[in-house]
Design an enzyme around this catalytic site. Structure first.
Site, PDB file in Angstrom:
ATOM      1  N   GLU A  96       0.832  -1.190   0.000  1.00  0.00           N
ATOM      2  CA  GLU A  96       0.000   0.000   0.000  1.00  0.00           C
ATOM      3  C   GLU A  96       0.870   1.244   0.000  1.00  0.00           C
ATOM      4  O   GLU A  96       1.933   1.278   0.609  1.00  0.00           O
ATOM      5  CB  GLU A  96      -0.923  -0.011   1.228  1.00  0.00           C
ATOM      6  CG  GLU A  96      -1.864  -1.192   1.146  1.00  0.00           C
ATOM      7  CD  GLU A  96      -2.943  -1.199   2.207  1.00  0.00           C
ATOM      8  OE1 GLU A  96      -2.774  -0.557   3.245  1.00  0.00           O
ATOM      9  OE2 GLU A  96      -3.961  -1.858   1.963  1.00  0.00           O
ATOM     10  N   CYS A 125       3.241   8.539   0.985  1.00  0.00           N
ATOM     11  CA  CYS A 125       3.782   7.646   2.009  1.00  0.00           C
ATOM     12  C   CYS A 125       4.105   6.314   1.346  1.00  0.00           C
ATOM     13  O   CYS A 125       3.228   5.642   0.805  1.00  0.00           O
ATOM     14  CB  CYS A 125       2.755   7.483   3.135  1.00  0.00           C
ATOM     15  SG  CYS A 125       3.291   6.363   4.438  1.00  0.00           S
ATOM     16  N   CYS A 132       5.974  -6.566   7.524  1.00  0.00           N
ATOM     17  CA  CYS A 132       7.048  -6.084   8.402  1.00  0.00           C
ATOM     18  C   CYS A 132       7.333  -7.137   9.463  1.00  0.00           C
ATOM     19  O   CYS A 132       6.421  -7.790   9.973  1.00  0.00           O
ATOM     20  CB  CYS A 132       6.664  -4.773   9.077  1.00  0.00           C
ATOM     21  SG  CYS A 132       8.028  -4.044  10.023  1.00  0.00           S
ATOM     22  N   CYS A 136       5.750  -4.533  16.129  1.00  0.00           N
ATOM     23  CA  CYS A 136       5.253  -3.572  17.115  1.00  0.00           C
ATOM     24  C   CYS A 136       3.792  -3.918  17.414  1.00  0.00           C
ATOM     25  O   CYS A 136       3.010  -4.184  16.516  1.00  0.00           O
ATOM     26  CB  CYS A 136       5.365  -2.149  16.569  1.00  0.00           C
ATOM     27  SG  CYS A 136       7.050  -1.743  16.082  1.00  0.00           S
ATOM     28  N   CYS A 139       0.644  -2.034  15.729  1.00  0.00           N
ATOM     29  CA  CYS A 139       0.686  -1.751  14.287  1.00  0.00           C
ATOM     30  C   CYS A 139       0.050  -2.876  13.485  1.00  0.00           C
ATOM     31  O   CYS A 139       0.385  -4.050  13.658  1.00  0.00           O
ATOM     32  CB  CYS A 139       2.134  -1.558  13.859  1.00  0.00           C
ATOM     33  SG  CYS A 139       2.342  -1.378  12.077  1.00  0.00           S
ATOM     34  N   GLY A 183       6.514  -1.795   6.316  1.00  0.00           N
ATOM     35  CA  GLY A 183       7.887  -2.285   6.370  1.00  0.00           C
ATOM     36  C   GLY A 183       8.836  -1.399   7.151  1.00  0.00           C
ATOM     37  O   GLY A 183       8.524  -0.269   7.519  1.00  0.00           O
ATOM     38  N   LEU A 237      10.013   6.473  18.608  1.00  0.00           N
ATOM     39  CA  LEU A 237      10.413   6.316  20.013  1.00  0.00           C
ATOM     40  C   LEU A 237       9.329   5.550  20.772  1.00  0.00           C
ATOM     41  O   LEU A 237       9.575   4.482  21.324  1.00  0.00           O
ATOM     42  CB  LEU A 237      10.649   7.701  20.620  1.00  0.00           C
ATOM     43  CG  LEU A 237      11.079   7.752  22.072  1.00  0.00           C
ATOM     44  CD1 LEU A 237      12.441   7.115  22.256  1.00  0.00           C
ATOM     45  CD2 LEU A 237      11.094   9.199  22.595  1.00  0.00           C
ATOM     46  N   ASN A 238       8.144   6.134  20.803  1.00  0.00           N
ATOM     47  CA  ASN A 238       6.934   5.453  21.282  1.00  0.00           C
ATOM     48  C   ASN A 238       6.884   5.066  22.758  1.00  0.00           C
ATOM     49  O   ASN A 238       5.880   4.503  23.210  1.00  0.00           O
ATOM     50  CB  ASN A 238       6.643   4.187  20.455  1.00  0.00           C
ATOM     51  CG  ASN A 238       6.311   4.509  19.005  1.00  0.00           C
ATOM     52  OD1 ASN A 238       5.936   5.636  18.706  1.00  0.00           O
ATOM     53  ND2 ASN A 238       6.460   3.551  18.118  1.00  0.00           N
ATOM     54  N   CYS A 355      -1.434   6.110   9.791  1.00  0.00           N
ATOM     55  CA  CYS A 355      -0.243   5.455  10.323  1.00  0.00           C
ATOM     56  C   CYS A 355      -0.598   4.128  10.981  1.00  0.00           C
ATOM     57  O   CYS A 355      -1.499   4.076  11.817  1.00  0.00           O
ATOM     58  CB  CYS A 355       0.402   6.302  11.411  1.00  0.00           C
ATOM     59  SG  CYS A 355       0.997   7.874  10.865  1.00  0.00           S
TER      60      CYS A 355
HETATM   61  N1  SAH Z   1       8.565   0.865  10.181  1.00  0.00           N
HETATM   62  C1  SAH Z   1       8.903   2.228  10.319  1.00  0.00           C
HETATM   63  C2  SAH Z   1       8.127   3.118   9.396  1.00  0.00           C
HETATM   64  C3  SAH Z   1       6.652   2.805   9.201  1.00  0.00           C
HETATM   65  S1  SAH Z   1       5.592   3.015  10.547  1.00  0.00           S
HETATM   66  C4  SAH Z   1       8.707   2.681  11.757  1.00  0.00           C
HETATM   67  O1  SAH Z   1       8.100   1.966  12.526  1.00  0.00           O
HETATM   68  O2  SAH Z   1       9.205   3.752  12.088  1.00  0.00           O
HETATM   69  C5  SAH Z   1       5.331   4.769  10.611  1.00  0.00           C
HETATM   70  C6  SAH Z   1       4.874   5.298  11.972  1.00  0.00           C
HETATM   71  O3  SAH Z   1       3.557   4.845  12.290  1.00  0.00           O
HETATM   72  C7  SAH Z   1       5.772   4.850  13.107  1.00  0.00           C
HETATM   73  O4  SAH Z   1       6.204   5.953  13.843  1.00  0.00           O
HETATM   74  C8  SAH Z   1       4.865   3.975  13.956  1.00  0.00           C
HETATM   75  O5  SAH Z   1       5.235   4.042  15.297  1.00  0.00           O
HETATM   76  C9  SAH Z   1       3.508   4.564  13.672  1.00  0.00           C
HETATM   77  N2  SAH Z   1       2.395   3.644  13.926  1.00  0.00           N
HETATM   78  C10 SAH Z   1       2.400   2.311  13.790  1.00  0.00           C
HETATM   79  N3  SAH Z   1       1.190   1.806  14.129  1.00  0.00           N
HETATM   80  C11 SAH Z   1       0.417   2.862  14.470  1.00  0.00           C
HETATM   81  C12 SAH Z   1      -0.957   2.982  14.892  1.00  0.00           C
HETATM   82  N4  SAH Z   1      -1.736   1.915  15.013  1.00  0.00           N
HETATM   83  N5  SAH Z   1      -1.435   4.210  15.150  1.00  0.00           N
HETATM   84  C13 SAH Z   1      -0.642   5.305  15.007  1.00  0.00           C
HETATM   85  N6  SAH Z   1       0.638   5.242  14.595  1.00  0.00           N
HETATM   86  C14 SAH Z   1       1.168   4.029  14.335  1.00  0.00           C
HETATM   87 FE1  SF4 Z   2       7.008  -2.431  11.283  1.00  0.00          FE
HETATM   88 FE2  SF4 Z   2       6.946   0.204  11.699  1.00  0.00          FE
HETATM   89 FE3  SF4 Z   2       4.714  -1.291  12.010  1.00  0.00          FE
HETATM   90 FE4  SF4 Z   2       6.731  -1.462  13.757  1.00  0.00          FE
HETATM   91  S1  SF4 Z   2       5.455   0.333  13.355  1.00  0.00           S
HETATM   92  S2  SF4 Z   2       5.611  -3.194  12.840  1.00  0.00           S
HETATM   93  S3  SF4 Z   2       8.508  -1.237  12.431  1.00  0.00           S
HETATM   94  S4  SF4 Z   2       5.827  -0.954  10.111  1.00  0.00           S
END
Ligand code: SAH
Ligand code: SF4
Length: 363
Positions: A96, A125, A132, A136, A139, A183, A237-238, A355
């Site tokens: 996507e 984007c 991936c 996380c 995600c 990814g 960072l999260n 995101c």
């Molecule tokens: N894999 C890389 C880039 C893609 S994710 C990474 O993790 O940085 C892009 C952003 O979306 C990241 O900062 C991630 O923390 C955030 N993200 C992932 N799942 C999310 C969700 N369910 N709600 C809001 N942001 C999310």
């Molecule tokens: Fe992968 Fe980024 Fe999603 Fe984490 S937030 S699972 S690194 S795509």
């Protein structure tokens, strides 16, 4: 992990195109003609390359060579103008890619683009892998696991396919790229960096308008810092401490916050450049004011800004989205400590384009 089996021109740099021309007994300048057709003009079929002789085109086609732009399988249009594209690669794998007219408010996030109203601007984007592996817990992409890396051509092809579909004129419209789709770009580092070079030198998008986000692959952050040509860096960072981060991002067991923050502090920033830290707020998990103060301590000594993202929820995600006042409260702790913090406006949530929501849903 296997690469895509395609015989694509997209992804080849000028040296590789020269070798191809040479192999076909063609003069050197054919490589430049191919390059111009694929990147600056982003043509999508060999037949539309009018600069090349028929016989060379036929020879290429007989070898099964194609330009190799991904094909648009589906478009999902949000009420806010965001479009989520489902793109198919030559082997049938899909990813996507998201088009956000007017950006997402977070790519610069510091108001530096204010006053640019002569420009129509948009953000694409881009995905870097099919799925991936980082896992996380908040995600949706993580639920897919990782199928394979994308090639440089498949990464560039997402951009050119969408520029064509949107009829973008880069002379008139400003396009930002964020490598924040499906990814982990830094687990596909060589192909990702090759794509960046082709996008800059070929398609003509400046690296200064690109941002790559990583979940914290520390050795690649170090490598990235020494690239002569590179996008801006964002780090997911999260979490305010190792306990919480390990709970929501298992990658933290491999590269913990000490290692991550050391790499961030030592990252060679350019003039006026800042590292962006992304922070997904999960209700009751990482959104408390005391945790915001921990984040302030963590970020001490790093020229940075913070993009706060309230969780975009989805099926199979165990966390909840915090209330608006908690998001604002978290933001104000950072701001009062002198850290620029922005709340990222969710884009295309209604079509699962926001995101962390990319998971190749077909409806
Ligand atoms: N894999 C890389 C880039 C893609 S994710 C990474 O993790 O940085 C892009 C952003 O979306 C990241 O900062 C991630 O923390 C955030 N993200 C992932 N799942 C999310 C969700 N369910 N709600 C809001 N942001 C999310
Ligand atoms: Fe992968 Fe980024 Fe999603 Fe984490 S937030 S699972 S690194 S795509």
């Amino acid at each position: 992990m296997t690469e895509s089996p395609q015989n694509a021109l997209l992804g080849l740099d000028i040296q590789e195109l020269s070798q191809l021309a040479q192999r076909h007994g063609q003069p050197e300048y054919r490589a430049r003609q191919l390059f111009d057709a694929i990147y600056p003009q982003h043509l999508d079929t060999l037949d539309s390359v009018s600069t090349l002789p028929k016989q060379f085109l036929t020879a290429l086609k007989n070898e099964g060579v194609e330009i190799g732009q991904p094909s648009i399988e589906k478009r999902f249009q949000s009420i806010d103008g965001t479009i989520r594209y489902l793109l198919a690669m030559a082997d049938g794998e899909t990813v996507e890619t998201v088009w956000m007219p007017e950006g997402d408010g977070g790519e610069t996030g510091d108001g530096s683009e204010a006053g640019d109203s002569d420009w129509e601007r948009a953000t694409i984007c881009v995905s870097s892998q099919v799925g991936c592996a980082v896992n996380c817990q908040f995600c949706l992409t993580a639920l897919l696991g990782v199928k394979r890396n994308l090639t440089a051509g498949e990464i560039v092809g997402q951009v050119t396919a969408i520029l064509n579909d949107r009829g973008v004129d880069l002379e008139r419209q400003r396009v930002n790229l964020v490598f924040m789709g499906m990814g982990e770009p830094f687990l596909n580092y060589a192909q990702f960096m090759k794509a960046v070079r082709l996008l800059v030198e070929g398609v003509g998008l400046p690296a200064s308008r690109m941002t790559v986000s990583t979940s914290g692959i520390v050795p690649r952050i170090v490598d990235f810092g020494s690239e002569p040509l590179r996008p801006k860096l964002a780090i997911s960072l999260n979490a305010p401490n190792n306990t919480v981060r390990t709970q929501i991002m298992p990658i933290n067991k491999k590269w913990n916050l000490e290692l991550l923050m050391q790499a961030a502090r030592e990252f060679p920033l350019r003039n006026r450049e800042r590292i962006t830290f992304e922070y997904v707020l999960l209700q009751g998990v990482n959104d408390q004011p005391g945790q915001a103060r921990e984040v302030v301590e963590l970020l001490r000594g790093v020229r940075c800004k913070v993009n706060l993202i309230a969780l975009n929820s989805g099926p199979g995600i165990e966390f909840n989205t915090p209330a608006e006042e908690n998001v604002r409260g978290f933001q104000s702790v950072l701001m009062q400590a002198g850290i620029p913090a922005f709340v990222r406006r969710p884009r295309g949530r209604d079509i699962y384009a926001a995101c962390g929501q990319l998971k190749r849903t077909v409806a």
